[in-house]
Design an enzyme around this catalytic site. Structure first.
Site, mmCIF file in Angstrom:
data_model
loop_
_atom_site.group_PDB
_atom_site.id
_atom_site.type_symbol
_atom_site.label_atom_id
_atom_site.label_comp_id
_atom_site.label_asym_id
_atom_site.label_seq_id
_atom_site.Cartn_x
_atom_site.Cartn_y
_atom_site.Cartn_z
ATOM 1 C CG HIS A 1 -1.861 -1.177 1.196
ATOM 2 N ND1 HIS A 1 -2.936 -1.256 0.341
ATOM 3 C CD2 HIS A 1 -1.812 -2.338 1.867
ATOM 4 C CE1 HIS A 1 -3.526 -2.426 0.512
ATOM 5 N NE2 HIS A 1 -2.861 -3.093 1.430
ATOM 6 N NE ARG A 2 6.685 1.629 2.540
ATOM 7 C CZ ARG A 2 7.594 0.743 2.926
ATOM 8 N NH1 ARG A 2 8.497 0.333 2.066
ATOM 9 N NH2 ARG A 2 7.571 0.241 4.125
ATOM 10 N N GLY A 3 2.443 2.620 -2.353
ATOM 11 C CA GLY A 3 2.201 3.433 -3.549
ATOM 12 C C GLY A 3 1.053 4.403 -3.336
ATOM 13 C CB THR B 1 3.974 7.450 -2.049
ATOM 14 O OG1 THR B 1 4.564 6.475 -1.205
ATOM 15 C CG2 THR B 1 5.025 8.468 -2.433
#
Ligand code: ZN
Length: 375
Positions: free
Chosen positions: A301-303, A306
């Site tokens: 889920h970092r995308g 960010t």
């Protein structure tokens, strides 16, 4: 006015931070020609350190290091506890080092000063001792006490840690950076000393892609990834040369001619930092971001995080209290480029793939505004 007095006068007008710690003048950020994506990525990380830093990949001589150093000169000064080795923030009680925490519980407040946001260089050949800190040998020998000599991670606390040629960084240092970046603390257990101190920093890396790839674990840690290329526009190339020559020949006049623009940008960053916490992002737009990551098959889920954070920082930078779909479009490529799955048979550039996906899911600004009007 005599020349000497005039120079002194101009010098006084230039901010103290414009002179780097090595005594050289810092090239002004606002005089950097082109490279809009890189400049935007750096500004967004300065506005919201939680974006997770940026890696800038490009050929030698494309001004990567110049831009990073120029950024430091734009940042508003911060409050620091007087005498603290880690530059603790007196108002950030939950992030204090042990000494400051003890002082705070005994005295109820902490004496403060203001100082520049640190921009610390991590040289490739640095030892682990230099990075993490180690036993202060001199005090051990002279005073027979086991004191801690802080390293670069301590100096970078609440600021930026810059690694040029980050793709050539040795594995053991990569591990150290990953640990500190994940926990916001540096833990040193060696030579009979045991120290834990805050080490919250924005990681900025740069490198030449022809000299090697970044380790995937490290790559994933960076919030944003920007690619810079050699500028092909003739007028811009000429401007780069003339700017550089003017700066090298007479830095004071050059800095002075950019003073107003620099001040304007500084104020804009300060305002954006204040506004950031109040910037809203609609649930509908969050859904669009999630869908974008889904069709690009981005792991984790970092995308999404960010993109959402960067889009909020961009809205704040432009003085808006609400994120729009154009913000998402402008930050999506730099947020996702390094998170796409590698397909060995894929010939399309990662930026192009993201753009194609955006055309499918992100509403165009006009459609988005129509949607807003309907609501
Ligand atoms: Zn402290």
């Amino acid at each position: 006015m005599p020349k000497k007095a005039k120079t002194k006068n101009i010098r006084r007008r230039i901010s103290a931070t414009t002179v780097a710690s090595n005594g050289r003048f810092v090239y002004p950020f606002t005089a950097i020609v082109g490279q809009h994506e890189m400049k935007l990525a750096l500004l967004l990380c300065a506005i919201d350190p939680n974006i997770g830093g940026v890696v800038i990949m490009g050929h030698r001589g494309t001004g990567k290091s110049t831009a990073v150093r120029a950024l430091a000169d734009l940042l508003p000064r911060i409050k620091k506890v007087k005498g603290c080795l880690y530059g603790c923030g007196p108002d950030r009680v939950e992030e204090l080092c042990r000494d400051c925490a003890n002082r705070f519980s005994e005295e109820g407040n902490l004496p403060a000063d203001t100082g520049a946001v640190p921009m610390v260089d991590l040289p490739l050949g640095a030892t682990e001792d230099r990075v993490c800190g180690t036993l202060d040998i001199e005090r051990a020998l002279v005073e027979a006490v086991k004191a801690f000599e802080p390293g670069l991670l301590a100096s970078a606390n609440r600021g930026f840690l810059y690694v040029d040629e980050v793709n050539l960084l040795e594995d053991h240092l990569v591990d150290v950076l990953l640990d500190a970046a994940a926990s916001g603390r540096n833990v040193v257990e060696r030579e009979g000393i045991s120290v834990t101190h805050p080490a919250r920093f924005v990681l900025v890396g740069s490198g030449n892609p022809e000299e090697g790839e970044l380790r995937p674990q490290l790559l994933d840690r960076f919030g944003l990834y920007t690619q810079i290329t050699t500028i092909t526009d003739i007028d811009e190339r000429v401007e780069i040369v003339t700017h550089r020559e003017s700066f090298d020949n007479d830095p004071i006049s050059f800095l002075n001619s950019h003073l107003n623009e620099q001040q304007k940008l500084r104020r804009k960053i300060t305002r954006a930092k204040k506004l950031l916490a109040r910037v809203e992002i609609d649930r509908e737009l969050l859904k669009v971001i999630a869908e974008l990551c889904l069709i690009l098959r981005i792991d984790g889920h970092r995308g999404e995080l960010t993109i959402a954070r960067s889009a909020r920082a961009l809205a704040a930078f432009e003085g808006r209290g609400r994120v729009n779909s154009s913000d998402v479009q402008r930050v999506a490529i730099m947020s996702l480029r390094h998170r796409l799955r590698r397909d060995p048979f894929e010939t399309v550039d990662s930026g192009v793939r993201i753009e194609q996906a955006m055309r499918e899911v992100v509403p165009t600004p006009s459609a988005a505004s129509r949607l807003a009007m309907v609501k």
